[in-house]
Design a protein around this motif. Structure first.
Motif, PDB file in Angstrom:
ATOM      1  N   LEU A 115       0.848  -0.974  -0.061  1.00 27.69           N
ATOM      2  CA  LEU A 115       0.212   0.103   0.065  1.00 27.69           C
ATOM      3  C   LEU A 115       0.800   1.227   0.154  1.00 27.69           C
ATOM      4  O   LEU A 115       0.434   2.352  -0.720  1.00 27.69           O
ATOM      5  CB  LEU A 115      -0.962  -0.071   1.331  1.00 27.69           C
ATOM      6  CG  LEU A 115      -1.919  -1.121   1.327  1.00 27.69           C
ATOM      7  CD1 LEU A 115      -2.781  -1.033   2.503  1.00 27.69           C
ATOM      8  CD2 LEU A 115      -2.755  -1.183  -0.126  1.00 27.69           C
ATOM      9  N   LYS A 116       1.836   1.347   0.762  1.00 25.89           N
ATOM     10  CA  LYS A 116       3.078   2.316   0.764  1.00 25.89           C
ATOM     11  C   LYS A 116       3.931   2.423  -0.200  1.00 25.89           C
ATOM     12  O   LYS A 116       4.637   3.286  -0.493  1.00 25.89           O
ATOM     13  CB  LYS A 116       3.719   2.469   2.199  1.00 25.89           C
ATOM     14  CG  LYS A 116       2.676   2.433   3.403  1.00 25.89           C
ATOM     15  CD  LYS A 116       3.477   2.061   4.495  1.00 25.89           C
ATOM     16  CE  LYS A 116       2.359   2.426   5.947  1.00 25.89           C
ATOM     17  NZ  LYS A 116       3.388   2.026   7.039  1.00 25.89           N
ATOM     18  N   LYS A 117       3.702   1.439  -1.360  1.00 20.35           N
ATOM     19  CA  LYS A 117       4.658   1.392  -2.476  1.00 20.35           C
ATOM     20  C   LYS A 117       6.066   1.478  -2.138  1.00 20.35           C
ATOM     21  O   LYS A 117       7.050   2.070  -2.650  1.00 20.35           O
ATOM     22  CB  LYS A 117       4.315   2.515  -3.351  1.00 20.35           C
ATOM     23  CG  LYS A 117       2.995   2.546  -3.974  1.00 20.35           C
ATOM     24  CD  LYS A 117       2.832   3.482  -5.071  1.00 20.35           C
ATOM     25  CE  LYS A 117       1.209   3.413  -5.382  1.00 20.35           C
ATOM     26  NZ  LYS A 117       0.819   2.310  -6.090  1.00 20.35           N
ATOM     27  N   ARG A 118       6.437   0.741  -0.708  1.00 16.24           N
ATOM     28  CA  ARG A 118       8.036   0.514  -0.508  1.00 16.24           C
ATOM     29  C   ARG A 118       8.435  -0.426  -1.507  1.00 16.24           C
ATOM     30  O   ARG A 118       7.992  -1.060  -2.264  1.00 16.24           O
ATOM     31  CB  ARG A 118       8.084  -0.082   0.891  1.00 16.24           C
ATOM     32  CG  ARG A 118       7.283   0.734   2.063  1.00 16.24           C
ATOM     33  CD  ARG A 118       7.664   0.164   3.365  1.00 16.24           C
ATOM     34  NE  ARG A 118       9.015   0.029   3.786  1.00 16.24           N
ATOM     35  CZ  ARG A 118       9.487  -0.448   4.789  1.00 16.24           C
ATOM     36  NH1 ARG A 118       8.712  -1.643   5.404  1.00 16.24           N
ATOM     37  NH2 ARG A 118      10.540  -0.420   5.213  1.00 16.24           N
ATOM     38  N   ARG A 119       9.974  -0.359  -1.886  1.00 18.08           N
ATOM     39  CA  ARG A 119      10.751  -0.936  -2.460  1.00 18.08           C
ATOM     40  C   ARG A 119      10.879  -2.241  -1.802  1.00 18.08           C
ATOM     41  O   ARG A 119      11.807  -2.380  -1.013  1.00 18.08           O
ATOM     42  CB  ARG A 119      11.973  -0.288  -2.981  1.00 18.08           C
ATOM     43  CG  ARG A 119      11.807   0.932  -3.775  1.00 18.08           C
ATOM     44  CD  ARG A 119      13.239   1.366  -4.579  1.00 18.08           C
ATOM     45  NE  ARG A 119      13.972   0.280  -5.163  1.00 18.08           N
ATOM     46  CZ  ARG A 119      15.005   0.478  -5.756  1.00 18.08           C
ATOM     47  NH1 ARG A 119      15.734   1.777  -5.631  1.00 18.08           N
ATOM     48  NH2 ARG A 119      15.552  -0.387  -6.576  1.00 18.08           N
ATOM     49  N   VAL A 120      10.250  -3.395  -2.495  1.00 19.23           N
ATOM     50  CA  VAL A 120      10.417  -4.664  -2.004  1.00 19.23           C
ATOM     51  C   VAL A 120      11.154  -5.535  -2.793  1.00 19.23           C
ATOM     52  O   VAL A 120      10.902  -5.515  -4.317  1.00 19.23           O
ATOM     53  CB  VAL A 120       8.926  -5.234  -1.626  1.00 19.23           C
ATOM     54  CG1 VAL A 120       9.060  -6.666  -0.880  1.00 19.23           C
ATOM     55  CG2 VAL A 120       8.207  -4.210  -0.766  1.00 19.23           C
ATOM     56  N   THR A 121      11.949  -6.459  -2.183  1.00 20.64           N
ATOM     57  CA  THR A 121      12.888  -7.343  -2.831  1.00 20.64           C
ATOM     58  C   THR A 121      12.770  -8.655  -2.629  1.00 20.64           C
ATOM     59  O   THR A 121      12.828  -8.951  -1.174  1.00 20.64           O
ATOM     60  CB  THR A 121      14.242  -7.167  -3.001  1.00 20.64           C
ATOM     61  OG1 THR A 121      14.501  -5.577  -3.682  1.00 20.64           O
ATOM     62  CG2 THR A 121      15.281  -8.154  -3.883  1.00 20.64           C
ATOM     63  N   VAL A 122      12.473  -9.718  -3.360  1.00 17.95           N
ATOM     64  CA  VAL A 122      12.339 -10.956  -2.890  1.00 17.95           C
ATOM     65  C   VAL A 122      13.784 -11.835  -3.058  1.00 17.95           C
ATOM     66  O   VAL A 122      14.385 -11.735  -4.199  1.00 17.95           O
ATOM     67  CB  VAL A 122      11.169 -11.832  -3.468  1.00 17.95           C
ATOM     68  CG1 VAL A 122      11.669 -12.142  -5.119  1.00 17.95           C
ATOM     69  CG2 VAL A 122      11.286 -13.391  -3.014  1.00 17.95           C
ATOM     70  N   PHE A 123      14.189 -12.503  -2.010  1.00 17.04           N
ATOM     71  CA  PHE A 123      15.732 -13.082  -1.983  1.00 17.04           C
ATOM     72  C   PHE A 123      15.143 -14.531  -2.138  1.00 17.04           C
ATOM     73  O   PHE A 123      14.875 -15.182  -1.260  1.00 17.04           O
ATOM     74  CB  PHE A 123      16.257 -12.708  -0.942  1.00 17.04           C
ATOM     75  CG  PHE A 123      17.979 -13.211  -0.771  1.00 17.04           C
ATOM     76  CD1 PHE A 123      18.088 -14.473  -0.618  1.00 17.04           C
ATOM     77  CD2 PHE A 123      18.986 -12.316  -0.776  1.00 17.04           C
ATOM     78  CE1 PHE A 123      19.261 -14.988  -0.868  1.00 17.04           C
ATOM     79  CE2 PHE A 123      20.081 -12.796  -0.860  1.00 17.04           C
ATOM     80  CZ  PHE A 123      20.372 -13.957  -0.864  1.00 17.04           C
TER      81      PHE A 123
END
Length: 598
Positions: A95-103
């Motif tokens: 919702l906050k459009k944070r930068r998320v990365t899947v490892f």
């Protein structure tokens, strides 16, 4: 003689004490009363009822086993420790459009897990970053260096999938540098929980979900269900509605199968319903990979596990570890074809590398057994042996010699130290043995679980490690003897092996880990029309008065099994039935596992 050994002796089949592959055969023993009680669930079929009884299925569980559904078997996400907390963190990040990365780990389970998340984020209009470690340079799982890189390049939140639960130093580093991390894993844990915003793992010591048999892809599927449930509770959805997580069942099934997760509970539903979706080819990446693999439709466990699986793993073994995750997540047809062709090419390279190392490893194993026939473990090693294939080669050695096997490689460009991978037989915990060697300083590090393990050591430690392992494994003589048993489910005449029989047996599928495919024996058949196909496979016909049956023995040429299957020989055969369609005609073939002189 133990009770188990006495039972095996009483059930000895065809008096086979030492087959072509060095095994003794037994006929599976089923409770006759239970067989009769199970018969109504399978239309009165004695064979199917017997197969169910041999697999421990009770009449009360028969319906759920034969027709598994998500409605009946899907776990409550909240039963997992930290699942609700993880859902809150990730949903707020969306919702906050944070930068998320899947490892993600570099195997199929990691790739399917990351693709499920990537597709979920895309449905919310968000891009999910991707990071897959290099097997040679970084090894398994997160490292402090990788987390620092992700922080420096702008990631606000990292979600680890199929790894992370044991990455103590990396997670402590993430806490120090202010990088938020959510771990979604399924590997065994020991000790305290590392610092994270949330750690979802059905195998963490304090988890009470009872879902420790799930692969990472299964845990991630439950996680996206938790995300959807949270979205409904908050009354929030993207313009086109909540993501259809059921559309990702093909990925959950593929990860479950390729990680050899036991087909119990919800895993059976994942695979049964996921295979149906795989056959429709709606995932662009999987459709492209099936096409370059020569499969018209992905319809069986074999297609998923032994055709798609090795190609998806090839990038992580001998090439770019990111390719499989990208392929599984893409909706672009052109990109999917290009990535699939890359993986297919890397798989051909992997097979060539594996074949060369396997030949050398077999020679080393034979010399070791010639010198010490009663040694309880095989260790093969070589400079230049690629760490990406040593696990496969260890499995091949274990299957050929029926002994715990470890394969070790090192050399320029293959990492700073020698890497080893082990595979074991039931009853001999190779992970514990490797961990004990590490604790005693025989090797640099290592561990694993009962059937597989990994280790690091200096090449100068090889001789001492071999001596230590031989001494340690000497205690498991009874377990090694039991590993030589080949249990036969039923005796079959060649003429009775029809497509209709294969279809009936398939009714009690899917088959896989924890739900083994039935093994049939053919008694006293004659070998004819034999020929080599491919590099080292042996194709032939088995005949008796009832009829003929096409057979194939994989990787048998040059091995004792191939020698036993020469034209004119009369043998007993053991194997699994496969149905195949060619030019509109269905036929049956026996995939031969073993043979014995008749």
């Amino acid at each position: 003689m133990t009770a188990t050994a006495q039972k095996a002796e009483n059930n000895r089949l065809f008096a086979v004490d030492r087959s072509a592959t060095g095994r003794f055969w037994t006929l599976a023993d089923a409770d006759e009363a239970l067989v009769r009680r199970l018969a109504p669930a399978v239309g009165g079929s004695d064979l199917l009822a017997r197969l169910l009884a041999e697999r421990g299925v009770t009449p009360e569980r028969a319906d759920a086993y034969l027709a598994p559904t998500l409605r009946e078997s899907f776990p409550n996400p909240s039963s997992f420790a930290d699942m609700d907390k993880a859902a809150e963190v990730v949903f707020d990040a969306i919702l906050k459009k944070r930068r998320v990365t899947v490892f993600a780990d570099y195997d199929v389970d990691g790739g399917t897990s990351s693709a499920i998340l990537a597709r979920y984020f895309r449905a919310w209009g968000q891009d999910l970053g991707l990071y897959v470690p290099d097997r040679l340079e970084e090894g398994y799982g997160p490292s402090p260096e990788a987390f620092r890189h992700l922080k420096e390049t702008g990631s606000d939140l990292v979600i680890t999938v199929d790894c992370g639960a044991a990455a103590i130093s990396a997670l402590e580093e993430a806490e120090q540098i202010g990088l938020d991390v959510v771990v979604i894993d399924h590997h065994l844990m020991s000790g305290h929980n590392p610092p994270t915003l949330a750690l979802v793992n059905p195998n963490r010591p304090d988890d009470t979900s009872g879902q420790g048999h799930l692969a990472a892809a299964g845990v991630v599927f439950v996680f996206v269900a938790a995300l959807n449930r949270l979205a409904r509770q908050r009354g929030i959805a993207p313009p086109e509605g909540l993501p259809d997580i059921m559309a990702q069942l093909d990925l959950a099934a593929l990860g479950t199968l390729c990680d050899m997760a036991p087909l119990h509970g919800v895993n059976r539903a994942f695979v049964r319903q996921g295979l149906a979706m795989l056959s429709h080819g709606q995932n662009e990446g999987l459709r492209a990979l099936a096409e370059v693999s020569g499969i018209q439709k992905v319809e069986t466990v074999y297609h998923a596990t032994f055709m798609l699986g090795p190609r998806l793993n090839a990038g992580g073994r001998v090439g770019d570890p990111w390719i499989a995750a990208k392929l599984l997540a893409t909706d672009d047809r052109a990109e999917a074809i290009a990535l699939a062709e890359q993986l297919h090419g890397l798989n051909e390279e992997r097979k060539a590398v594996e074949a060369s190392i396997l030949d050398q490893a077999i020679m080393q194993a034979e010399k070791a057994l010639e010198k010490t026939p009663d040694r309880g473990v095989l260790i093969a090693s070589g400079e230049g042996w690629h760490p990406g294939v040593i696990g496969i080669v260890a499995g091949r050695l274990k299957d050929r010699f029926h002994l715990p096997s470890i394969v070790i490689g090192w050399g320029k460009g293959l990492g700073p130290v020698a890497k080893g991978s082990g595979r074991s037989v039931p009853g001999v915990n190779i992970g514990d043995a490797i961990a004990a060697a590490a604790r005693e300083g025989v090797i640099l590090s290592g561990g694993g679980h009962a059937m597989a393990g990994g280790l690091s050591l200096e090449p100068t430690q090889l001789s001492a490690f071999d001596d230590w392992m031989v001494a340690h494994m000497a205690q498991f003589t009874a377990e090694r003897a039991a590993a030589l048993e080949l249990a036969i489910d039923a005796i079959l005449a060649p003429g009775a092996a029809t497509p209709e029989l294969v279809d009936r047996v398939a009714e009690i599928g899917p088959f896989g880990a924890g739900a083994p495919e039935p093994v049939f024996a053919l008694q006293s058949v004659q070998i004819s029309y034999a020929r080599q196909v491919g590099a080292n496979h042996w194709k032939f016909t088995a005949e008796d008065a009832s009829g003929r049956l096409d057979c194939i023995a994989w990787r048998a040429v040059g091995a004792p099994l191939g020698e036993a299957l020469q034209p004119g020989n009369r043998v007993h055969l053991a194997g699994r039935l496969k149905a195949d369609e060619w030019n509109g005609r269905r036929r049956v073939q026996l995939d031969v596992m073993d043979a014995a002189s008749a």
